[in-house]
Write a protein that holds these residues in place. Structure first.
Motif, PDB file in Angstrom:
ATOM      1  N   ALA A  39       0.833  -1.204   0.000  1.00  0.00           N
ATOM      2  CA  ALA A  39       0.000   0.000   0.000  1.00  0.00           C
ATOM      3  C   ALA A  39       0.867   1.253   0.000  1.00  0.00           C
ATOM      4  O   ALA A  39       1.812   1.371   0.781  1.00  0.00           O
ATOM      5  CB  ALA A  39      -0.915   0.004   1.212  1.00  0.00           C
ATOM      6  N   LYS A  40       0.545   2.185  -0.882  1.00  0.00           N
ATOM      7  CA  LYS A  40       1.288   3.437  -0.981  1.00  0.00           C
ATOM      8  C   LYS A  40       0.316   4.601  -0.968  1.00  0.00           C
ATOM      9  O   LYS A  40      -0.759   4.534  -1.562  1.00  0.00           O
ATOM     10  CB  LYS A  40       2.113   3.462  -2.266  1.00  0.00           C
ATOM     11  N   SER A  41       0.703   5.666  -0.286  1.00  0.00           N
ATOM     12  CA  SER A  41      -0.120   6.875  -0.295  1.00  0.00           C
ATOM     13  C   SER A  41       0.773   8.077  -0.556  1.00  0.00           C
ATOM     14  O   SER A  41       1.932   8.108  -0.139  1.00  0.00           O
ATOM     15  CB  SER A  41      -0.870   7.048   1.029  1.00  0.00           C
ATOM     16  N   THR A  42       0.235   9.041  -1.280  1.00  0.00           N
ATOM     17  CA  THR A  42       0.934  10.309  -1.516  1.00  0.00           C
ATOM     18  C   THR A  42      -0.016  11.450  -1.181  1.00  0.00           C
ATOM     19  O   THR A  42      -1.230  11.322  -1.320  1.00  0.00           O
ATOM     20  CB  THR A  42       1.425  10.450  -2.974  1.00  0.00           C
ATOM     21  N   ASN A  43       0.560  12.551  -0.756  1.00  0.00           N
ATOM     22  CA  ASN A  43      -0.223  13.697  -0.337  1.00  0.00           C
ATOM     23  C   ASN A  43       0.519  14.960  -0.797  1.00  0.00           C
ATOM     24  O   ASN A  43       1.709  15.109  -0.519  1.00  0.00           O
ATOM     25  CB  ASN A  43      -0.360  13.667   1.186  1.00  0.00           C
ATOM     26  N   PHE A  44      -0.167  15.843  -1.493  1.00  0.00           N
ATOM     27  CA  PHE A  44       0.394  17.120  -1.925  1.00  0.00           C
ATOM     28  C   PHE A  44      -0.535  18.226  -1.455  1.00  0.00           C
ATOM     29  O   PHE A  44      -1.752  18.121  -1.594  1.00  0.00           O
ATOM     30  CB  PHE A  44       0.539  17.191  -3.450  1.00  0.00           C
ATOM     31  N   GLU A  45       0.040  19.305  -0.888  1.00  0.00           N
ATOM     32  CA  GLU A  45      -0.784  20.419  -0.421  1.00  0.00           C
ATOM     33  C   GLU A  45      -0.140  21.754  -0.787  1.00  0.00           C
ATOM     34  O   GLU A  45       1.067  21.938  -0.652  1.00  0.00           O
ATOM     35  CB  GLU A  45      -0.980  20.358   1.093  1.00  0.00           C
ATOM     36  N   PHE A  46      -0.971  22.676  -1.239  1.00  0.00           N
ATOM     37  CA  PHE A  46      -0.587  24.056  -1.532  1.00  0.00           C
ATOM     38  C   PHE A  46      -1.482  24.942  -0.682  1.00  0.00           C
ATOM     39  O   PHE A  46      -2.708  24.863  -0.790  1.00  0.00           O
ATOM     40  CB  PHE A  46      -0.775  24.355  -3.027  1.00  0.00           C
ATOM     41  N   ALA A  47      -0.874  25.752   0.215  1.00  0.00           N
ATOM     42  CA  ALA A  47      -1.660  26.538   1.170  1.00  0.00           C
ATOM     43  C   ALA A  47      -1.185  27.993   1.203  1.00  0.00           C
ATOM     44  O   ALA A  47      -0.352  28.368   2.026  1.00  0.00           O
ATOM     45  CB  ALA A  47      -1.568  25.908   2.560  1.00  0.00           C
ATOM     46  N   PRO A  48      -1.686  28.846   0.316  1.00  0.00           N
ATOM     47  CA  PRO A  48      -1.288  30.252   0.289  1.00  0.00           C
ATOM     48  C   PRO A  48      -2.059  31.101   1.303  1.00  0.00           C
ATOM     49  O   PRO A  48      -3.136  30.723   1.754  1.00  0.00           O
ATOM     50  CB  PRO A  48      -1.631  30.673  -1.135  1.00  0.00           C
ATOM     51  N   ARG A  49      -1.463  32.271   1.634  1.00  0.00           N
ATOM     52  CA  ARG A  49      -2.099  33.241   2.550  1.00  0.00           C
ATOM     53  C   ARG A  49      -1.777  34.646   2.073  1.00  0.00           C
ATOM     54  O   ARG A  49      -0.718  34.898   1.516  1.00  0.00           O
ATOM     55  CB  ARG A  49      -1.543  33.087   3.964  1.00  0.00           C
ATOM     56  N   VAL A  50      -2.684  35.567   2.335  1.00  0.00           N
ATOM     57  CA  VAL A  50      -2.443  36.986   2.079  1.00  0.00           C
ATOM     58  C   VAL A  50      -3.097  37.767   3.217  1.00  0.00           C
ATOM     59  O   VAL A  50      -4.171  37.407   3.681  1.00  0.00           O
ATOM     60  CB  VAL A  50      -2.973  37.444   0.692  1.00  0.00           C
ATOM     61  N   GLY A  51      -2.398  38.795   3.680  1.00  0.00           N
ATOM     62  CA  GLY A  51      -2.942  39.565   4.797  1.00  0.00           C
ATOM     63  C   GLY A  51      -2.557  41.023   4.737  1.00  0.00           C
ATOM     64  O   GLY A  51      -1.745  41.455   3.908  1.00  0.00           O
ATOM     65  N   TYR A  52      -3.146  41.792   5.641  1.00  0.00           N
ATOM     66  CA  TYR A  52      -2.928  43.229   5.702  1.00  0.00           C
ATOM     67  C   TYR A  52      -2.701  43.619   7.161  1.00  0.00           C
ATOM     68  O   TYR A  52      -3.480  43.225   8.045  1.00  0.00           O
ATOM     69  CB  TYR A  52      -4.150  43.971   5.154  1.00  0.00           C
ATOM     70  N   GLY A  61      -6.130  38.470   7.582  1.00  0.00           N
ATOM     71  CA  GLY A  61      -5.894  37.939   6.248  1.00  0.00           C
ATOM     72  C   GLY A  61      -6.822  36.803   5.874  1.00  0.00           C
ATOM     73  O   GLY A  61      -7.675  36.390   6.656  1.00  0.00           O
ATOM     74  N   VAL A  62      -6.632  36.309   4.650  1.00  0.00           N
ATOM     75  CA  VAL A  62      -7.368  35.158   4.136  1.00  0.00           C
ATOM     76  C   VAL A  62      -6.366  34.069   3.782  1.00  0.00           C
ATOM     77  O   VAL A  62      -5.204  34.339   3.480  1.00  0.00           O
ATOM     78  CB  VAL A  62      -8.245  35.503   2.905  1.00  0.00           C
ATOM     79  N   GLU A  63      -6.837  32.848   3.854  1.00  0.00           N
ATOM     80  CA  GLU A  63      -5.987  31.705   3.538  1.00  0.00           C
ATOM     81  C   GLU A  63      -6.795  30.657   2.816  1.00  0.00           C
ATOM     82  O   GLU A  63      -8.032  30.674   2.849  1.00  0.00           O
ATOM     83  CB  GLU A  63      -5.411  31.092   4.815  1.00  0.00           C
ATOM     84  N   GLY A  64      -6.094  29.757   2.193  1.00  0.00           N
ATOM     85  CA  GLY A  64      -6.748  28.647   1.528  1.00  0.00           C
ATOM     86  C   GLY A  64      -5.804  27.478   1.416  1.00  0.00           C
ATOM     87  O   GLY A  64      -4.612  27.587   1.697  1.00  0.00           O
ATOM     88  N   ILE A  82     -10.927  27.301   2.776  1.00  0.00           N
ATOM     89  CA  ILE A  82     -10.842  28.746   2.616  1.00  0.00           C
ATOM     90  C   ILE A  82     -11.314  29.365   3.934  1.00  0.00           C
ATOM     91  O   ILE A  82     -12.286  28.914   4.521  1.00  0.00           O
ATOM     92  CB  ILE A  82     -11.648  29.287   1.421  1.00  0.00           C
ATOM     93  N   GLY A  83     -10.557  30.359   4.399  1.00  0.00           N
ATOM     94  CA  GLY A  83     -10.911  30.964   5.680  1.00  0.00           C
ATOM     95  C   GLY A  83     -10.166  32.255   5.919  1.00  0.00           C
ATOM     96  O   GLY A  83      -9.515  32.805   5.024  1.00  0.00           O
ATOM     97  N   GLY A  84     -10.240  32.711   7.142  1.00  0.00           N
ATOM     98  CA  GLY A  84      -9.589  33.951   7.531  1.00  0.00           C
ATOM     99  C   GLY A  84      -8.816  33.767   8.820  1.00  0.00           C
ATOM    100  O   GLY A  84      -8.961  32.761   9.516  1.00  0.00           O
ATOM    101  N   PHE A  85      -7.963  34.747   9.126  1.00  0.00           N
ATOM    102  CA  PHE A  85      -7.179  34.675  10.350  1.00  0.00           C
ATOM    103  C   PHE A  85      -6.874  36.066  10.870  1.00  0.00           C
ATOM    104  O   PHE A  85      -6.884  37.048  10.134  1.00  0.00           O
ATOM    105  CB  PHE A  85      -5.882  33.884  10.136  1.00  0.00           C
ATOM    106  N   LEU A  86      -6.623  36.129  12.158  1.00  0.00           N
ATOM    107  CA  LEU A  86      -6.188  37.336  12.854  1.00  0.00           C
ATOM    108  C   LEU A  86      -4.771  37.061  13.321  1.00  0.00           C
ATOM    109  O   LEU A  86      -4.497  35.989  13.863  1.00  0.00           O
ATOM    110  CB  LEU A  86      -7.104  37.622  14.043  1.00  0.00           C
ATOM    111  N   ARG A  87      -3.866  38.003  13.122  1.00  0.00           N
ATOM    112  CA  ARG A  87      -2.456  37.807  13.478  1.00  0.00           C
ATOM    113  C   ARG A  87      -2.008  38.871  14.458  1.00  0.00           C
ATOM    114  O   ARG A  87      -2.307  40.045  14.296  1.00  0.00           O
ATOM    115  CB  ARG A  87      -1.592  37.880  12.223  1.00  0.00           C
ATOM    116  N   TYR A  88      -1.241  38.425  15.461  1.00  0.00           N
ATOM    117  CA  TYR A  88      -0.569  39.333  16.385  1.00  0.00           C
ATOM    118  C   TYR A  88       0.929  39.116  16.232  1.00  0.00           C
ATOM    119  O   TYR A  88       1.411  37.986  16.307  1.00  0.00           O
ATOM    120  CB  TYR A  88      -0.980  39.064  17.835  1.00  0.00           C
TER     121      TYR A  88
END
Length: 176
Positions: A39-52, A61-64, A82-88
């Motif tokens: 059994a073999k499994s592969t996983n690829f993820e792309f997770a960009p973010r942009v904020g102000y 900001g928003v992320e996905g 897809i979502g949002g975040f608050l950063r300190y």
């Protein structure tokens, strides 16, 4: 078209030494492969973010995320978030900064057309490399998510994984 809109809407984020009025871009790219017997499994993820940065130490900001999972003997699956975040952010020195993200959003999983929500709290260390480019490090956080699929029981996960994971990201800060 839906996938393209998600990718465009999400395009990157994370940052160190941010200042009010700056936009920050960054994100993560990940790949994993596992083989157990035949059994073999592969996983690829792309997770960009942009904020102000709306203040010297606060940003929003928003992320996905787009994730492809391929398990041998199973149909290929995709997960979208897809979502949002608050950063300190608080500078430690001119080179180092600590930041924490608190956020959440909506997710879909192609297996049984499952849909749900997610939430997270992640502390990070950022190293300002040069010209607004930073390397970002995290050793875990607190995460919750749920999924409801057709004819499947509701799935809920809660994790407190400080020290059990390690993430590296890169980001870029832009002045307006």
């Amino acid at each position: 078209m839906k996938k393209l809109l998600v990718v465009v809407a999400l395009f990157v984020a994370t940052l160190s030494n941010a200042q009010k009025g700056h936009i920050f871009l960054g994100g993560d790219v990940g790949y994993s492969s596992e083989k157990i017997g035949d059994a073999k499994s592969t996983n690829f993820e792309f997770a960009p973010r942009v904020g102000y940065m709306f203040a010297n130490t606060w940003g929003v900001g928003v992320e996905g995320s787009i994730q492809n999972i391929d398990l041998a003997g199973s149909p290929k699956t995709e997960r979208y978030k897809i979502g949002g975040f608050l950063r300190y952010i608080t500078p430690i020195t001119e080179t180092f900064a600590f930041y924490a993200d608190l956020g959440g959003g909506y997710q879909t999983y192609s297996v049984n057309d499952a849909k749900g929500m997610y939430a997270f709290f992640t502390p990070n260390l950022s190293i300002n490399v040069k010209h607004g480019v930073a390397l970002n490090f995290s050793i875990g956080g607190i995460k919750y998510d749920n999924l409801d699929g057709h004819n499947d029981p509701r799935q809920e996960r809660f994790s407190f994984d400080f020290g059990n994971s390690f993430n590296i990201g890169i980001s870029k800060n832009f002045s307006l």
